[in-house]
Design a protein around this motif. Sequence first.
Motif, PDB file in Angstrom:
ATOM      1  N   ILE A 262       0.839  -1.205   0.000  1.00 44.39           N
ATOM      2  CA  ILE A 262       0.000   0.000   0.000  1.00 44.39           C
ATOM      3  C   ILE A 262       0.872   1.253   0.000  1.00 44.39           C
ATOM      4  N   ALA A 263       1.960   1.223   0.765  1.00 46.64           N
ATOM      5  CA  ALA A 263       2.848   2.387   0.852  1.00 46.64           C
ATOM      6  C   ALA A 263       3.434   2.729  -0.521  1.00 46.64           C
ATOM      7  N   HIS A 264       3.921   1.730  -1.232  1.00 49.40           N
ATOM      8  CA  HIS A 264       4.514   1.986  -2.548  1.00 49.40           C
ATOM      9  C   HIS A 264       3.449   2.408  -3.562  1.00 49.40           C
ATOM     10  N   ALA A 265       2.246   1.817  -3.455  1.00 50.72           N
ATOM     11  CA  ALA A 265       1.162   2.206  -4.359  1.00 50.72           C
ATOM     12  C   ALA A 265       0.739   3.647  -4.106  1.00 50.72           C
ATOM     13  N   LEU A 266       0.679   4.042  -2.842  1.00 50.69           N
ATOM     14  CA  LEU A 266       0.300   5.415  -2.502  1.00 50.69           C
ATOM     15  C   LEU A 266       1.356   6.402  -2.984  1.00 50.69           C
ATOM     16  N   ARG A 267       2.623   6.057  -2.778  1.00 48.25           N
ATOM     17  CA  ARG A 267       3.677   6.970  -3.238  1.00 48.25           C
ATOM     18  C   ARG A 267       3.609   7.153  -4.758  1.00 48.25           C
ATOM     19  N   LYS A 268       3.316   6.092  -5.488  1.00 49.54           N
ATOM     20  CA  LYS A 268       3.211   6.199  -6.941  1.00 49.54           C
ATOM     21  C   LYS A 268       2.049   7.107  -7.332  1.00 49.54           C
ATOM     22  N   LEU A 269       0.916   6.982  -6.624  1.00 52.80           N
ATOM     23  CA  LEU A 269      -0.231   7.846  -6.892  1.00 52.80           C
ATOM     24  C   LEU A 269       0.110   9.308  -6.604  1.00 52.80           C
ATOM     25  N   ILE A 270       0.856   9.528  -5.529  1.00 59.11           N
ATOM     26  CA  ILE A 270       1.264  10.885  -5.160  1.00 59.11           C
ATOM     27  C   ILE A 270       2.143  11.486  -6.252  1.00 59.11           C
ATOM     28  N   GLU A 271       3.084  10.684  -6.737  1.00 61.34           N
ATOM     29  CA  GLU A 271       4.016  11.177  -7.759  1.00 61.34           C
ATOM     30  C   GLU A 271       3.307  11.477  -9.075  1.00 61.34           C
ATOM     31  N   GLN A 272       2.178  10.825  -9.320  1.00 57.76           N
ATOM     32  CA  GLN A 272       1.442  11.022 -10.570  1.00 57.76           C
ATOM     33  C   GLN A 272       0.401  12.135 -10.473  1.00 57.76           C
ATOM     34  N   SER A 273       0.334  12.802  -9.340  1.00 59.69           N
ATOM     35  CA  SER A 273      -0.693  13.820  -9.120  1.00 59.69           C
ATOM     36  C   SER A 273      -0.102  15.225  -9.184  1.00 59.69           C
ATOM     37  N   ARG A 297       4.193  14.554   4.819  1.00 58.85           N
ATOM     38  CA  ARG A 297       5.637  14.314   4.696  1.00 58.85           C
ATOM     39  C   ARG A 297       5.922  13.396   3.512  1.00 58.85           C
ATOM     40  N   MET A 298       5.087  12.370   3.307  1.00 59.86           N
ATOM     41  CA  MET A 298       5.267  11.477   2.182  1.00 59.86           C
ATOM     42  C   MET A 298       5.176  12.256   0.867  1.00 59.86           C
ATOM     43  N   CYS A 299       4.262  13.213   0.786  1.00 60.64           N
ATOM     44  CA  CYS A 299       4.094  14.034  -0.414  1.00 60.64           C
ATOM     45  C   CYS A 299       5.319  14.917  -0.654  1.00 60.64           C
ATOM     46  N   ILE A 300       5.793  15.563   0.392  1.00 61.79           N
ATOM     47  CA  ILE A 300       6.950  16.463   0.259  1.00 61.79           C
ATOM     48  C   ILE A 300       8.176  15.683  -0.205  1.00 61.79           C
ATOM     49  N   ASN A 301       8.372  14.495   0.365  1.00 62.37           N
ATOM     50  CA  ASN A 301       9.513  13.678  -0.046  1.00 62.37           C
ATOM     51  C   ASN A 301       9.383  13.179  -1.482  1.00 62.37           C
ATOM     52  N   SER A 302       8.162  13.168  -1.995  1.00 58.95           N
ATOM     53  CA  SER A 302       7.943  12.762  -3.389  1.00 58.95           C
ATOM     54  C   SER A 302       7.955  13.956  -4.330  1.00 58.95           C
ATOM     55  N   LEU A 364     -15.818  17.317  -1.991  1.00 57.85           N
ATOM     56  CA  LEU A 364     -14.580  17.097  -2.737  1.00 57.85           C
ATOM     57  C   LEU A 364     -14.546  15.707  -3.384  1.00 57.85           C
ATOM     58  N   LEU A 365     -15.284  14.757  -2.811  1.00 55.11           N
ATOM     59  CA  LEU A 365     -15.303  13.398  -3.355  1.00 55.11           C
ATOM     60  C   LEU A 365     -15.840  13.369  -4.782  1.00 55.11           C
ATOM     61  N   ASP A 366     -16.705  14.327  -5.105  1.00 53.52           N
ATOM     62  CA  ASP A 366     -17.319  14.347  -6.431  1.00 53.52           C
ATOM     63  C   ASP A 366     -16.473  15.102  -7.463  1.00 53.52           C
ATOM     64  N   LYS A 367     -15.359  15.685  -7.010  1.00 50.21           N
ATOM     65  CA  LYS A 367     -14.577  16.525  -7.916  1.00 50.21           C
ATOM     66  C   LYS A 367     -13.303  15.858  -8.416  1.00 50.21           C
ATOM     67  N   THR A 368     -13.044  14.659  -7.948  1.00 51.14           N
ATOM     68  CA  THR A 368     -11.901  13.898  -8.450  1.00 51.14           C
ATOM     69  C   THR A 368     -12.190  12.414  -8.315  1.00 51.14           C
ATOM     70  N   GLU A 369     -11.678  11.631  -9.250  1.00 47.33           N
ATOM     71  CA  GLU A 369     -11.831  10.174  -9.177  1.00 47.33           C
ATOM     72  C   GLU A 369     -10.643   9.531  -8.473  1.00 47.33           C
ATOM     73  N   ARG A 370      -9.656  10.341  -8.116  1.00 47.53           N
ATOM     74  CA  ARG A 370      -8.436   9.833  -7.466  1.00 47.53           C
ATOM     75  C   ARG A 370      -8.574  10.025  -5.955  1.00 47.53           C
ATOM     76  N   VAL A 371      -9.083   8.990  -5.285  1.00 48.06           N
ATOM     77  CA  VAL A 371      -9.342   9.061  -3.850  1.00 48.06           C
ATOM     78  C   VAL A 371      -8.663   7.895  -3.143  1.00 48.06           C
ATOM     79  N   VAL A 372      -8.003   8.202  -2.034  1.00 50.49           N
ATOM     80  CA  VAL A 372      -7.374   7.180  -1.193  1.00 50.49           C
ATOM     81  C   VAL A 372      -7.995   7.266   0.193  1.00 50.49           C
TER      82      VAL A 372
END
Length: 588
Positions: A262-273, A297-302, A364-372
């Motif tokens: 999950i951690a690696h999948a989330l980081r990949k999603l962050i990097e693609q946003s 912090r995960m976002c800033i590091n990415s 906000l849930l209705d304004k993006t399909e990218r939700v974690v």
Amino acid sequence: MTEKVAKRIISADLPMPMCIVNRAGKVTSANRFIDRVFPYKGIEDADFFALTGIKVKSLLEGDNKYLLDRNGRKFRVIADSDKNEYGDDIIVFFRDVTGYEDLKKRYMSERVCVCRISVDNYDQFAGSVTPETGMSVTSQVDRIIRKWAADIDASLEKIKDTLYNVYFQYGHFEELVENKFTILDDVRKIDTGADFPLTLSMGLGIGGSNIMETSEYAAAALDLALGRGGDQVVVKEESEISYFGGKTQSIEKGSKGKSRIIAHALRKLIEQSNRVLIMGHQNADMDAFGSALGIYRMCINSGTEAHIIIDKVNDTMQAVYDQVRATQNYNLDSTEKANALIESDTLLVVVDTQRPSYLEAPELLDKTERVVVIDHHRRAEDYITGATLSYIETYASSASELVTEMLQYVIPRKSLVKLEAEALLAGITLDTNRFAVKTGVRTFEAAAWLRRAGADTTEVKRFFQIDSDTFKVRAKAIANASFYDGGIATSICEGQNQDAQVINAQVADELLNIKGIKASFVAGVNDKGTTCISARSLGDINVQVLLEKIGGGGHLNTAGAQVEEKPEEVLEIVLGLLQKGDNNDSNT
């Protein structure tokens, strides 16, 4: 209506029981077929309500929903109350629908129900016992399931060692409900040789338009049962959902493999946003805020822009919030700004809740399909659906624990700022009541990692300091607590308090320290005039199931709710539910 007209109506050759009722509710006359409904003579001048239990007001309103069971037959009551040539009196017809109702009952009874059964904790169990013990225990589980299926004349299909499909007729459903699905207790009683029991999760689908739809109901119900921690039955009948069981705490998983994935999948999603918005629940607590800082912090590091959405800060959060804002290193924004920031390629990360109605900005849930979604609460009926990534683990103590585990795989420990580490540790501390409840090995491992990252336990303690007025409210509520048989304690926090939910929780925690107390319930009114109730348990009483009855939720030993009733009233409701035994099984 004249007597002449009445006789003309009654003497009409209508092969249906009928009578005339005046506006006072008295039967003025009846035809010769009325003895099919009432096998005794002389119903003239009798009170219609006494005869049927139907009020004249209902007849006047044209309410024809009544089904009368008389003389071994079933009659649909149909009233003609419109003013016409016969005057103001009401003509009442009794239509014999016995055949139709019997056919309907048979149809309902013979509907096919689909049940999916999953054996919980199987992988962890298999890895902690010898092969011989494992084979013996799983054979016992299999025998119990097969006997249960045979008792209800069901067809059973074993998909794999941990999954069964069962098909049976609806006529057995009421019997299962009445017995409260004793199969759960039968499996739980098996001596597994491990330090935890094997349990069952069951999803029951009813009332689909065909077998496929009913099977889909069952699959959705099983997902919900597993998301709520297992050891329970979830029944889905079209839009209605009921819960039964849920008596054991979720078993902590030994492997951290899922956390790493999950951690690696989330980081990949962050990097693609293009940016990430992080949002917790309304009236955020230390767990919501701490886990949000961890994701930040995960976002800033990415290398991705991040914003934490928070509108209102209560007194218990003010100290840490002020420290975070004073650094000027974090984007702490309102929901108004979040609505301007969010775009289709923005990632929305929801922490410490899974219910749209609890969010700071549910729109906000209705304004993006990218939700974690990252949460540790048992799954509610109205959870966020369609999330790109969902990490809901009910065994975890807190969202902060889940986020801390993920951080270990995607950032260097030294890059975690001391204040962030302390906020995460404070989140774990809060939700475990200072490591006293819902605390597993992984909880301590997460806390140890945060300590090595620089978290100061003395600073964490300062986060929980309260002002003298709040202390007095809390102390008075503890002093004025009421105690009941069965180890129940209740109390009310006086006045309106901005931090009512937090104060209630603290009082409930303190009441559990009293010898003999098994569960505590504390209610108080917040600054909006809403009654908040907090419930705590040592595990003997399932407070989650109990508070779900009044619209709340949580965990087996920690739960809360917000209601419109006054504190005194809601505590009376809770005590009534306890007296009925509704803390063990729910049917909502």
